[in-house]
Motif scaffolding. Structure first.
Motif, PDB file in Angstrom:
ATOM      1  N   VAL A 100       1.171  -1.273  -0.118  1.00  0.00           N
ATOM      2  CA  VAL A 100       0.192  -0.283   0.167  1.00  0.00           C
ATOM      3  C   VAL A 100       1.043   1.174   0.341  1.00  0.00           C
ATOM      4  O   VAL A 100       1.852   1.317   0.459  1.00  0.00           O
ATOM      5  CB  VAL A 100      -1.014  -0.099   0.969  1.00  0.00           C
ATOM      6  CG1 VAL A 100      -2.278  -1.380   0.891  1.00  0.00           C
ATOM      7  CG2 VAL A 100      -0.462  -0.501   3.012  1.00  0.00           C
ATOM      8  N   VAL A 101       0.923   2.917  -0.534  1.00  0.00           N
ATOM      9  CA  VAL A 101       1.345   3.723  -0.690  1.00  0.00           C
ATOM     10  C   VAL A 101       0.433   4.381  -0.205  1.00  0.00           C
ATOM     11  O   VAL A 101      -0.881   4.805   0.045  1.00  0.00           O
ATOM     12  CB  VAL A 101       1.089   4.021  -2.094  1.00  0.00           C
ATOM     13  CG1 VAL A 101       2.018   5.169  -2.336  1.00  0.00           C
ATOM     14  CG2 VAL A 101       1.998   3.494  -2.994  1.00  0.00           C
ATOM     15  N   ASN A 102       1.131   5.614   0.684  1.00  0.00           N
ATOM     16  CA  ASN A 102       0.498   6.794   1.739  1.00  0.00           C
ATOM     17  C   ASN A 102       0.617   7.580   1.339  1.00  0.00           C
ATOM     18  O   ASN A 102       1.612   7.858   0.235  1.00  0.00           O
ATOM     19  CB  ASN A 102       0.131   5.589   3.133  1.00  0.00           C
ATOM     20  CG  ASN A 102       2.063   6.721   3.405  1.00  0.00           C
ATOM     21  OD1 ASN A 102       3.151   7.823   3.073  1.00  0.00           O
ATOM     22  ND2 ASN A 102       2.480   5.627   4.463  1.00  0.00           N
ATOM     23  N   THR A 103      -0.172   8.993   1.337  1.00  0.00           N
ATOM     24  CA  THR A 103      -0.274   9.754   0.962  1.00  0.00           C
ATOM     25  C   THR A 103       1.012  10.943   1.304  1.00  0.00           C
ATOM     26  O   THR A 103       1.274  11.567   0.586  1.00  0.00           O
ATOM     27  CB  THR A 103      -1.828  10.894   2.643  1.00  0.00           C
ATOM     28  OG1 THR A 103      -3.078   9.941   1.732  1.00  0.00           O
ATOM     29  CG2 THR A 103      -1.836  12.106   1.044  1.00  0.00           C
ATOM     30  N   LYS A 104       1.286  10.028   2.629  1.00  0.00           N
ATOM     31  CA  LYS A 104       2.858  11.322   2.646  1.00  0.00           C
ATOM     32  C   LYS A 104       3.746  10.997   1.575  1.00  0.00           C
ATOM     33  O   LYS A 104       4.291  11.594   1.047  1.00  0.00           O
ATOM     34  CB  LYS A 104       2.959  11.123   4.154  1.00  0.00           C
ATOM     35  CG  LYS A 104       4.255  12.034   4.164  1.00  0.00           C
ATOM     36  CD  LYS A 104       4.852  11.309   6.276  1.00  0.00           C
ATOM     37  CE  LYS A 104       5.856  12.076   6.116  1.00  0.00           C
ATOM     38  NZ  LYS A 104       6.229  11.839   8.295  1.00  0.00           N
TER      39      LYS A 104
ATOM     40  N   GLN B  78      -9.062  10.370  -1.965  1.00  0.00           N
ATOM     41  CA  GLN B  78     -10.005  10.708  -1.266  1.00  0.00           C
ATOM     42  C   GLN B  78     -11.417  10.412  -1.810  1.00  0.00           C
ATOM     43  O   GLN B  78     -12.261   9.542  -2.612  1.00  0.00           O
ATOM     44  CB  GLN B  78     -10.740  11.537  -0.291  1.00  0.00           C
ATOM     45  CG  GLN B  78     -10.059  11.520   1.540  1.00  0.00           C
ATOM     46  CD  GLN B  78     -10.514  12.406   2.296  1.00  0.00           C
ATOM     47  OE1 GLN B  78     -10.934  13.251   1.845  1.00  0.00           O
ATOM     48  NE2 GLN B  78     -10.052  12.485   3.784  1.00  0.00           N
ATOM     49  N   THR B  79     -11.559  11.523  -2.552  1.00  0.00           N
ATOM     50  CA  THR B  79     -12.693  11.406  -4.096  1.00  0.00           C
ATOM     51  C   THR B  79     -12.292  10.803  -5.177  1.00  0.00           C
ATOM     52  O   THR B  79     -13.214  10.301  -5.386  1.00  0.00           O
ATOM     53  CB  THR B  79     -12.200  12.606  -4.961  1.00  0.00           C
ATOM     54  OG1 THR B  79     -12.395  14.333  -4.492  1.00  0.00           O
ATOM     55  CG2 THR B  79     -12.713  12.819  -6.303  1.00  0.00           C
ATOM     56  N   LEU B  80     -10.719  10.085  -5.475  1.00  0.00           N
ATOM     57  CA  LEU B  80     -10.683   8.728  -6.591  1.00  0.00           C
ATOM     58  C   LEU B  80     -11.201   7.618  -5.702  1.00  0.00           C
ATOM     59  O   LEU B  80     -11.401   6.833  -6.365  1.00  0.00           O
ATOM     60  CB  LEU B  80      -8.824   8.424  -6.617  1.00  0.00           C
ATOM     61  CG  LEU B  80      -8.339   9.855  -7.429  1.00  0.00           C
ATOM     62  CD1 LEU B  80      -6.952   9.443  -7.751  1.00  0.00           C
ATOM     63  CD2 LEU B  80      -9.161   9.968  -8.815  1.00  0.00           C
ATOM     64  N   SER B  81     -10.517   7.541  -4.300  1.00  0.00           N
ATOM     65  CA  SER B  81     -10.829   6.087  -3.837  1.00  0.00           C
ATOM     66  C   SER B  81     -13.029   6.109  -3.588  1.00  0.00           C
ATOM     67  O   SER B  81     -13.837   5.173  -4.038  1.00  0.00           O
ATOM     68  CB  SER B  81     -11.099   6.498  -2.098  1.00  0.00           C
ATOM     69  OG  SER B  81     -11.277   4.895  -1.649  1.00  0.00           O
TER      70      SER B  81
ATOM     71  N   SER C 122      -8.939   2.843  -0.509  1.00  0.00           N
ATOM     72  CA  SER C 122      -7.705   2.670   1.122  1.00  0.00           C
ATOM     73  C   SER C 122      -8.164   1.648   2.472  1.00  0.00           C
ATOM     74  O   SER C 122      -8.627   1.231   2.328  1.00  0.00           O
ATOM     75  CB  SER C 122      -9.182   3.917   1.532  1.00  0.00           C
ATOM     76  OG  SER C 122      -8.521   4.064   2.767  1.00  0.00           O
ATOM     77  N   HIS C 123      -6.277   2.005   2.840  1.00  0.00           N
ATOM     78  CA  HIS C 123      -6.359   0.764   4.215  1.00  0.00           C
ATOM     79  C   HIS C 123      -5.581   1.298   5.105  1.00  0.00           C
ATOM     80  O   HIS C 123      -5.312   2.636   5.145  1.00  0.00           O
ATOM     81  CB  HIS C 123      -5.348  -0.240   3.238  1.00  0.00           C
ATOM     82  CG  HIS C 123      -6.169  -0.811   2.698  1.00  0.00           C
ATOM     83  ND1 HIS C 123      -6.632  -2.695   2.451  1.00  0.00           N
ATOM     84  CD2 HIS C 123      -6.107  -1.119   0.833  1.00  0.00           C
ATOM     85  CE1 HIS C 123      -6.777  -3.362   0.944  1.00  0.00           C
ATOM     86  NE2 HIS C 123      -6.030  -1.586   0.161  1.00  0.00           N
TER      87      HIS C 123
ATOM     88  N   GLY D  24      -5.021   1.863   9.026  1.00  0.00           N
ATOM     89  CA  GLY D  24      -4.408   1.800  10.359  1.00  0.00           C
ATOM     90  C   GLY D  24      -2.273   2.655   9.961  1.00  0.00           C
ATOM     91  O   GLY D  24      -2.779   3.135   9.705  1.00  0.00           O
ATOM     92  N   PRO D  25      -2.211   2.180  10.840  1.00  0.00           N
ATOM     93  CA  PRO D  25      -0.822   2.714  11.107  1.00  0.00           C
ATOM     94  C   PRO D  25       0.349   2.152   9.866  1.00  0.00           C
ATOM     95  O   PRO D  25       0.848   2.743   9.424  1.00  0.00           O
ATOM     96  CB  PRO D  25       0.061   2.092  11.907  1.00  0.00           C
ATOM     97  CG  PRO D  25      -0.752   1.510  12.975  1.00  0.00           C
ATOM     98  CD  PRO D  25      -2.056   1.062  11.864  1.00  0.00           C
ATOM     99  N   LYS D  26       0.139   1.453   8.873  1.00  0.00           N
ATOM    100  CA  LYS D  26       0.528   0.748   8.413  1.00  0.00           C
ATOM    101  C   LYS D  26      -0.388   1.083   6.164  1.00  0.00           C
ATOM    102  O   LYS D  26      -0.099   0.051   5.638  1.00  0.00           O
ATOM    103  CB  LYS D  26       1.201  -0.946   7.321  1.00  0.00           C
ATOM    104  CG  LYS D  26       2.236  -0.257   8.916  1.00  0.00           C
ATOM    105  CD  LYS D  26       3.206  -2.300   9.411  1.00  0.00           C
ATOM    106  CE  LYS D  26       4.506  -2.013  10.044  1.00  0.00           C
ATOM    107  NZ  LYS D  26       5.108  -3.036   9.641  1.00  0.00           N
ATOM    108  N   GLY D  27      -1.284   1.364   6.450  1.00  0.00           N
ATOM    109  CA  GLY D  27      -2.242   1.826   6.252  1.00  0.00           C
ATOM    110  C   GLY D  27      -1.718   2.649   4.681  1.00  0.00           C
ATOM    111  O   GLY D  27      -0.547   2.636   4.517  1.00  0.00           O
ATOM    112  N   GLY D  28      -2.470   2.731   3.738  1.00  0.00           N
ATOM    113  CA  GLY D  28      -3.192   3.611   2.558  1.00  0.00           C
ATOM    114  C   GLY D  28      -3.523   3.237   1.066  1.00  0.00           C
ATOM    115  O   GLY D  28      -4.682   2.719   1.478  1.00  0.00           O
ATOM    116  N   TYR D  29      -2.872   3.793  -0.079  1.00  0.00           N
ATOM    117  CA  TYR D  29      -4.410   3.336  -1.202  1.00  0.00           C
ATOM    118  C   TYR D  29      -3.377   1.751  -1.822  1.00  0.00           C
ATOM    119  O   TYR D  29      -1.792   2.004  -2.157  1.00  0.00           O
ATOM    120  CB  TYR D  29      -4.176   4.634  -1.616  1.00  0.00           C
ATOM    121  CG  TYR D  29      -4.804   5.541  -1.178  1.00  0.00           C
ATOM    122  CD1 TYR D  29      -6.191   5.496  -0.735  1.00  0.00           C
ATOM    123  CD2 TYR D  29      -4.394   6.864   0.003  1.00  0.00           C
ATOM    124  CE1 TYR D  29      -6.845   6.254  -0.140  1.00  0.00           C
ATOM    125  CE2 TYR D  29      -4.541   7.361   0.696  1.00  0.00           C
ATOM    126  CZ  TYR D  29      -6.007   7.226   0.241  1.00  0.00           C
ATOM    127  OH  TYR D  29      -6.983   8.511   1.131  1.00  0.00           O
TER     128      TYR D  29
END
Length: 157
Positions: free
Chosen positions: A31-35, A53-56, A63-64, A66-71
């Motif tokens: 997963v890839v996060n926003t930062k 968010q719009t793309l999601s 979107s996933h 959690g601490p290791k979340g992302g897209y």
């Protein structure tokens, strides 16, 4: 001027990054996060978060949390067209306001307009190009389209 907005730029850049990471050799499926995306491409993080968010919301990415979340991409990159991406961010594509007239709205020049039909043909051609081009096409190193110029008859270079 025909121009893609900054939000659309950011959406295309983010999706291309997510796709390249997701289908890459280093850590496929990560997963890839926003930062990460914001820092990689120097995009304002808050604006990018809204774009993601719009793309999601439009089913382009998942979107996933959690601490290791992302897209992650919600579909394979060859099933996401550039037209779908642009429309999810900006709404229906159109060169002029009259391209997408709503009920009860009409252009005051409509009866006398001599460019509506030609512009609608141009718009249709652009839409077809964008609808036939996928996110997967953007990942490859080959040109997406080739434009051939024609020279006037009887004119030497």
């Amino acid at each position: 001027m025909l121009k893609i907005s900054k939000k659309c730029d950011y959406a295309l850049m983010a999706l291309q990054h997510i796709a390249s990471v997701q289908h890459g050799d280093v850590a496929p499926g990560r997963v890839v996060n926003t930062k990460e995306i914001a820092e990689e491409y120097n995009i304002p993080q808050e604006l990018l978060a809204k774009v993601l968010q719009t793309l999601s919301k439009h089913g382009m990415i998942e979107s996933h949390n959690g601490p290791k979340g992302g897209y992650l991409l919600a579909r394979h990159a060859d099933q996401i067209t550039i037209a779908q991406i642009l429309e999810s961010i900006e709404g229906p594509l159109g060169l002029t306001d009259c391209s997408h007239e709503k009920e009860g709205e009409f252009c005051m020049q409509r009866e006398h307009c001599n460019i509506r039909t030609p512009l609608l043909k141009v718009q249709d051609s652009i839409y077809q190009l964008l609808n036939n081009m996928t996110l997967q096409d953007m990942l490859g190193g080959t040109p997406l389209i080739s434009i051939q110029s024609t020279t006037a008859q009887g004119v030497e270079p």
